[in-house]
Design an enzyme around this catalytic site. Structure first.
Site, PDB file in Angstrom:
ATOM      1  N   GLU A  50       0.291   8.333  -0.225  1.00 46.29           N
ATOM      2  CA  GLU A  50       0.041   8.217   1.209  1.00 46.29           C
ATOM      3  C   GLU A  50       0.935   9.192   1.949  1.00 46.29           C
ATOM      4  O   GLU A  50       2.104   9.374   1.597  1.00 46.29           O
ATOM      5  CB  GLU A  50       0.345   6.810   1.740  1.00 46.29           C
ATOM      6  CG  GLU A  50      -0.570   5.711   1.279  1.00 46.29           C
ATOM      7  CD  GLU A  50      -0.194   4.362   1.901  1.00 46.29           C
ATOM      8  OE1 GLU A  50       0.533   4.349   2.918  1.00 46.29           O
ATOM      9  OE2 GLU A  50      -0.632   3.328   1.360  1.00 46.29           O
ATOM     10  N   GLU A  61       3.283  -0.155  -2.745  1.00 47.95           N
ATOM     11  CA  GLU A  61       4.577  -0.169  -2.073  1.00 47.95           C
ATOM     12  C   GLU A  61       5.424  -1.407  -2.326  1.00 47.95           C
ATOM     13  O   GLU A  61       5.617  -2.238  -1.424  1.00 47.95           O
ATOM     14  CB  GLU A  61       4.373   0.015  -0.562  1.00 47.95           C
ATOM     15  CG  GLU A  61       3.799   1.370  -0.229  1.00 47.95           C
ATOM     16  CD  GLU A  61       3.591   1.602   1.255  1.00 47.95           C
ATOM     17  OE1 GLU A  61       3.624   0.628   2.034  1.00 47.95           O
ATOM     18  OE2 GLU A  61       3.410   2.768   1.639  1.00 47.95           O
TER      19      GLU A  61
END
Length: 373
Positions: free
Chosen positions: A309, A194
């Site tokens: 995710e 991320e």
């Protein structure tokens, strides 16, 4: 910040499981708050709207690069990406991966805080005991017959100052790559979890190129995964830079609608209130728009991404039935366009498993594509 919500841990802790939404802006990180606040009082619960139905299809076939045979996948959340294993829940147990495999999973994603266990000065040596622990965990998972994504997670300093940390980032990957050079082909690398703050898509090529070069020196064909800016929200696909490397795979994260997935999350300021249900017309319309974003990305680039995710908070006050609806709908929706996904998380946060048992209904809810490739 995601829809006006300040994420306290994003800058202070950069904790596990940050996700992004359709806009590609930041979402919160599922990890216990240092000083937990009382859970907010539930709002009145509206009558749930029936969930839309999506039919899983065969895995999308890339016309450029490769796609990973992910299948059903679960994140080992809040284990090795904590400051120390056990700080954010229980440690990984020796039998966890045989349990996961027996439950029908094909892959695990293993977030690891390598940066927190390495020297700050060149050659940035990773603590030998920590590396041995990571290798043991990977060996356990591969012995159980699982694919493994080794994901560099929670490198806060890289997000804040990419240029100042680029050499260290490459140095860490040089060591990781050498350690796992002889690992089975079912072990894959994810460069950085991320990207956010100052690690933008525009900045990514200069930061990841040296690290990828270090990997390729010892692992010339091992799959390497890259996610984009804004916490790897789906919007990051629009400008995600991909190296001219046939074994690089794109990824994105999905935690929409944020007001549902992060309700009661005390690490988000202000904490989204309890009582948000999932599956109304606006939620389904948002999913459909995002599915089109993925279709367009595949058509434009020839590459097939995966959802690294997704998940919903398991705090008291969120009915298990609502979480089951969410996990089932999201996985079926992305499987309907040939895209596989990896649930957050196993047992410490956004749990699929509670103590010695799987949460009833959760495993059956999770879908994947009808083929792996």
């Amino acid at each position: 910040m995601k829809r006006g919500l300040m994420i306290a841990s994003a800058l202070a802790l950069c904790t596990a499981g940050c996700g992004g939404g359709a806009s590609g802006t930041a979402a919160a990180a599922p990890v216990p708050a240092p000083t937990p606040a009382p859970a907010p009082s539930p709002s009145p619960t509206p009558t749930p709207t029936p969930i839309a139905s999506y039919t899983p299809a065969a895995a999308a076939i890339p016309t450029a690069g490769i796609a990973l045979p992910l299948g059903k996948c679960v994140n080992m959340g809040n284990h090795l990406e904590a400051p120390n294993e056990g700080d954010w829940g229980r440690a990984i147990a020796e039998d966890d991966f045989t349990i996961i495999k027996a439950a029908g999973f094909t892959s695990i994603r293993l977030p690891v805080r390598f940066s927190g266990h390495a020297a700050m000065a060149a050659p940035f040596t990773i603590d030998a005991a920590f590396m041995t622990r990571v290798r043991h965990v990977v060996d356990l998972a591969t012995a159980a017959g699982l694919n493994v994504i080794i994901d560099m997670h929670n490198y806060d300093e890289l997000m804040a100052a990419p240029d100042a940390n680029a050499v260290r980032f490459a140095g860490l990957w040089k060591q990781i790559a050498a350690t796992f050079a002889a690992a089975p082909a079912t072990v894959w690398f994810e460069l950085i979890n991320e990207p956010n703050t100052n690690l933008t898509n525009a900045k990514l090529p200069a930061i990841i190129a040296p690290a990828l070069a270090e990997i390729r020196a010892t692992n010339p064909t091992r799959p390497v995964i890259i996610g984009g800016e804004g916490w790897s929200g789906i919007g990051s696909l629009a400008t995600l830079p991909m190296p001219a490397d046939p074994n690089v795979v794109p990824t994105f994260h999905y935690y929409d609608p944020f007001a549902f997935t992060h309700q009661g999350a005390t690490w988000v300021t202000p904490t989204p209130p309890l009582g948000r249900v999932f599956g109304g017309a606006a939620d389904i319309a948002e999913i459909d728009r995002n599915l089109q974003t993925v279709r367009d990305y595949i058509a434009r680039t020839g590459r097939v991404p995966f959802v690294g995710e997704y998940g919903a908070n398991d705090v008291a006050g969120v009915p298990v039935s609502e979480r089951i609806n969410y996990y089932g709908t999201i996985t079926a929706a992305y499987a309907s366009v040939g895209v596989q996904s990896c649930a957050w998380a196993y047992t410490n946060t956004f749990r699929l498993r509670d103590g010695d048992h799987w949460i009833p209904g959760m495993l059956a809810a999770i879908h994947t594509t009808t083929t792996l490739r």
